[in-house]
Design a protein around this motif. Structure first.
Motif, PDB file in Angstrom:
ATOM      1  N   UNK A  99      22.941  63.540 -48.483  1.00  0.00           N
ATOM      2  CA  UNK A  99      22.096  64.584 -49.038  1.00  0.00           C
ATOM      3  C   UNK A  99      20.649  64.153 -48.816  1.00  0.00           C
ATOM      4  N   UNK A 100      19.819  65.030 -48.276  1.00  0.00           N
ATOM      5  CA  UNK A 100      18.411  64.715 -48.045  1.00  0.00           C
ATOM      6  C   UNK A 100      17.554  65.436 -49.076  1.00  0.00           C
ATOM      7  N   UNK A 101      16.719  64.670 -49.760  1.00  0.00           N
ATOM      8  CA  UNK A 101      15.819  65.194 -50.782  1.00  0.00           C
ATOM      9  C   UNK A 101      14.400  64.932 -50.300  1.00  0.00           C
ATOM     10  N   UNK A 117      20.386  66.556 -36.353  1.00  0.00           N
ATOM     11  CA  UNK A 117      21.659  65.881 -36.602  1.00  0.00           C
ATOM     12  C   UNK A 117      22.439  66.591 -37.702  1.00  0.00           C
ATOM     13  N   UNK A 118      22.905  67.809 -37.429  1.00  0.00           N
ATOM     14  CA  UNK A 118      23.556  68.582 -38.501  1.00  0.00           C
ATOM     15  C   UNK A 118      24.785  67.893 -39.092  1.00  0.00           C
ATOM     16  N   UNK A 119      25.492  67.099 -38.303  1.00  0.00           N
ATOM     17  CA  UNK A 119      26.686  66.433 -38.816  1.00  0.00           C
ATOM     18  C   UNK A 119      26.359  65.291 -39.771  1.00  0.00           C
ATOM     19  N   UNK A 120      25.092  64.855 -39.810  1.00  0.00           N
ATOM     20  CA  UNK A 120      24.715  63.753 -40.691  1.00  0.00           C
ATOM     21  C   UNK A 120      24.204  64.238 -42.042  1.00  0.00           C
ATOM     22  N   UNK A 121      24.036  65.553 -42.203  1.00  0.00           N
ATOM     23  CA  UNK A 121      23.389  66.093 -43.401  1.00  0.00           C
ATOM     24  C   UNK A 121      24.400  66.835 -44.254  1.00  0.00           C
ATOM     25  N   UNK A 122      24.539  66.409 -45.497  1.00  0.00           N
ATOM     26  CA  UNK A 122      25.477  67.032 -46.442  1.00  0.00           C
ATOM     27  C   UNK A 122      24.862  68.230 -47.148  1.00  0.00           C
ATOM     28  N   UNK A 123      23.578  68.161 -47.381  1.00  0.00           N
ATOM     29  CA  UNK A 123      22.856  69.231 -48.058  1.00  0.00           C
ATOM     30  C   UNK A 123      21.385  68.889 -48.068  1.00  0.00           C
ATOM     31  N   UNK A 124      20.547  69.855 -48.444  1.00  0.00           N
ATOM     32  CA  UNK A 124      19.102  69.676 -48.468  1.00  0.00           C
ATOM     33  C   UNK A 124      18.559  70.107 -49.824  1.00  0.00           C
ATOM     34  N   UNK A 125      17.772  69.236 -50.435  1.00  0.00           N
ATOM     35  CA  UNK A 125      17.053  69.581 -51.652  1.00  0.00           C
ATOM     36  C   UNK A 125      15.576  69.463 -51.319  1.00  0.00           C
ATOM     37  N   UNK A 126      14.888  70.604 -51.239  1.00  0.00           N
ATOM     38  CA  UNK A 126      13.538  70.657 -50.681  1.00  0.00           C
ATOM     39  C   UNK A 126      12.557  71.168 -51.722  1.00  0.00           C
ATOM     40  N   UNK A 127      11.551  70.365 -52.007  1.00  0.00           N
ATOM     41  CA  UNK A 127      10.483  70.789 -52.915  1.00  0.00           C
ATOM     42  C   UNK A 127       9.197  70.998 -52.113  1.00  0.00           C
ATOM     43  N   UNK A 128       8.634  72.188 -52.204  1.00  0.00           N
ATOM     44  CA  UNK A 128       7.327  72.508 -51.635  1.00  0.00           C
ATOM     45  C   UNK A 128       7.201  72.181 -50.152  1.00  0.00           C
ATOM     46  N   UNK A 214      24.384  73.602 -47.644  1.00  0.00           N
ATOM     47  CA  UNK A 214      23.755  74.114 -48.868  1.00  0.00           C
ATOM     48  C   UNK A 214      22.322  73.594 -49.004  1.00  0.00           C
ATOM     49  N   UNK A 215      21.450  74.446 -49.515  1.00  0.00           N
ATOM     50  CA  UNK A 215      20.044  74.094 -49.679  1.00  0.00           C
ATOM     51  C   UNK A 215      19.582  74.539 -51.068  1.00  0.00           C
ATOM     52  N   UNK A 216      18.914  73.638 -51.774  1.00  0.00           N
ATOM     53  CA  UNK A 216      18.247  73.990 -53.027  1.00  0.00           C
ATOM     54  C   UNK A 216      16.749  73.887 -52.789  1.00  0.00           C
ATOM     55  N   UNK A 217      16.034  75.000 -52.993  1.00  0.00           N
ATOM     56  CA  UNK A 217      14.589  75.058 -52.789  1.00  0.00           C
ATOM     57  C   UNK A 217      13.887  75.076 -54.140  1.00  0.00           C
ATOM     58  N   UNK A 218      12.909  74.202 -54.289  1.00  0.00           N
ATOM     59  CA  UNK A 218      12.112  74.144 -55.513  1.00  0.00           C
ATOM     60  C   UNK A 218      10.664  74.407 -55.131  1.00  0.00           C
ATOM     61  N   UNK A 262      19.043  70.324 -62.479  1.00  0.00           N
ATOM     62  CA  UNK A 262      19.370  71.185 -61.330  1.00  0.00           C
ATOM     63  C   UNK A 262      19.665  70.352 -60.098  1.00  0.00           C
ATOM     64  N   UNK A 263      18.903  69.281 -59.891  1.00  0.00           N
ATOM     65  CA  UNK A 263      19.115  68.420 -58.728  1.00  0.00           C
ATOM     66  C   UNK A 263      20.459  67.719 -58.790  1.00  0.00           C
ATOM     67  N   UNK A 264      20.817  67.200 -59.954  1.00  0.00           N
ATOM     68  CA  UNK A 264      22.091  66.493 -60.089  1.00  0.00           C
ATOM     69  C   UNK A 264      23.260  67.444 -59.909  1.00  0.00           C
ATOM     70  N   UNK A 265      23.159  68.629 -60.501  1.00  0.00           N
ATOM     71  CA  UNK A 265      24.230  69.612 -60.340  1.00  0.00           C
ATOM     72  C   UNK A 265      24.401  69.989 -58.876  1.00  0.00           C
ATOM     73  N   UNK A 266      23.294  70.194 -58.175  1.00  0.00           N
ATOM     74  CA  UNK A 266      23.358  70.539 -56.757  1.00  0.00           C
ATOM     75  C   UNK A 266      23.952  69.392 -55.941  1.00  0.00           C
ATOM     76  N   UNK A 267      23.520  68.177 -56.231  1.00  0.00           N
ATOM     77  CA  UNK A 267      24.030  67.021 -55.491  1.00  0.00           C
ATOM     78  C   UNK A 267      25.531  66.863 -55.681  1.00  0.00           C
ATOM     79  N   UNK A 268      25.991  67.050 -56.898  1.00  0.00           N
ATOM     80  CA  UNK A 268      27.431  66.945 -57.153  1.00  0.00           C
ATOM     81  C   UNK A 268      28.191  68.034 -56.405  1.00  0.00           C
ATOM     82  N   UNK A 269      27.643  69.256 -56.387  1.00  0.00           N
ATOM     83  CA  UNK A 269      28.296  70.342 -55.649  1.00  0.00           C
ATOM     84  C   UNK A 269      28.369  70.037 -54.160  1.00  0.00           C
TER      85      UNK A 269
END
Length: 285
Positions: A99-101, A117-128, A214-218, A262-269
């Motif tokens: 997961x990349x934050x 490297x799409x196969x290396x990324x599980x999800x993205x949590x992006x702030x600003x 999956x991506x979470x945008x903050x 929110x970050x922890x819930x997203x990471x677990x998902x």
């Protein structure tokens, strides 16, 4: 909850050295990428929270930042080069996926890594993230630093000597982070800003639309350097994006409980096996 903390390092093919911290253990990896001019220390509170939830967390000092090497060649710096450094970190620790934050510059680096490297990324949590709507404000904010570091290096060196003399142990945490941000070598600062501003800033819109994780945008509406319009644009482009609006640029720093949750819930998902199977089924139809 106490978590283990270890300092690590890796060497790039160029010979440059990067430093990172390793929190926790296990196979649920998360890489934390700081904002421009800042250091991995800004992610220490979130890293500890994630590690306490069972994640293996790696905050990284990108080249030109923190305790990593700081070359004075602009060609050493770009968002593409930073994405290569994330890939090198995953190789170094033996992580197949993470997961990349990322915050600001770190968010752009995370997007670039997901494209490369799409196969290396599980999800993205992006702030600003800084995209089309934020480029002009970013240029106005960073270009004077580049110019000042070129024409008045002694002033920057003087600031660096002063902030290095302040003992971090007696300072409040975020004051220490701010002092770390002021610890800049003028030649490396000018080179880093030059390389990032005049190189590839982020994947283009077509490439971003192909990001399938999956991506979470903050984001928030109070910062012209990171406009809300970029968050809205990215949310429309990414097929699996969710948006959380913060109350301002300092909420996650000074009152982190809501956004940490929110970050922890997203990471677990992101690491939930059932979610992975659902994504695989959708991509095969």
């Amino acid at each position: 909850m106490l978590v283990s903390e270890r300092i690590g390092q890796l060497f790039l093919s160029s010979g440059d050295r990067l430093e990172f911290t390793e929190y926790g253990g296990g196979e649920r990896w998360a890489v934390l990428l700081h904002a421009e001019l800042m250091t991995r220390r800004m992610h220490q509170p979130l890293a500890r929270r994630l590690a306490s939830e069972g994640f293996h967390v790696l905050p990284l000092d990108l080249l030109g930042h923190g305790r990593s090497d700081r070359p004075s060649d602009p060609l050493a710096y770009s968002v593409t080069a930073y994405a290569e450094q994330v890939e090198a970190l995953l190789d170094e620790v033996g992580a197949e996926q993470a997961l990349l934050v990322g915050v600001s510059l770190g968010a752009n680096v995370a997007l670039e890594t997901a494209v490369r490297s799409p196969d290396r990324v599980r999800g993205l949590l992006l702030e600003s993230p800084v995209l089309d709507n934020g480029f002009a404000a970013g240029l106005l904010r960073m270009a004077p630093l580049m110019l000042g570091a070129r024409v008045a290096p002694l002033a920057f060196s003087g600031v660096r000597r002063m902030v290095r003399a302040v003992p971090r142990g007696v300072m409040p945490f975020w004051v220490g982070v701010a002092l770390d941000t002021c610890n800049q070598r003028p030649g490396a600062l000018a080179a880093m800003v030059h390389g990032v501003l005049f190189g590839r800033m982020a994947p283009n819109a077509g490439e971003r639309r192909g990001i399938g994780v999956p991506v979470l945008l903050v984001g928030h509406r109070a910062d012209p350097a990171h406009p809300w319009a970029d968050v809205e644009m990215l949310a429309a482009e990414l097929p699996q994006a969710t948006v959380v609006r913060s109350r301002g640029p300092l909420e996650w720093r000074l009152d982190p409980a809501r956004l940490d949750g929110a970050a922890i819930s997203f990471a677990l998902d992101c690491w939930d096996a059932r979610s992975t199977r659902k994504r695989q089924r959708r991509s095969s139809t």
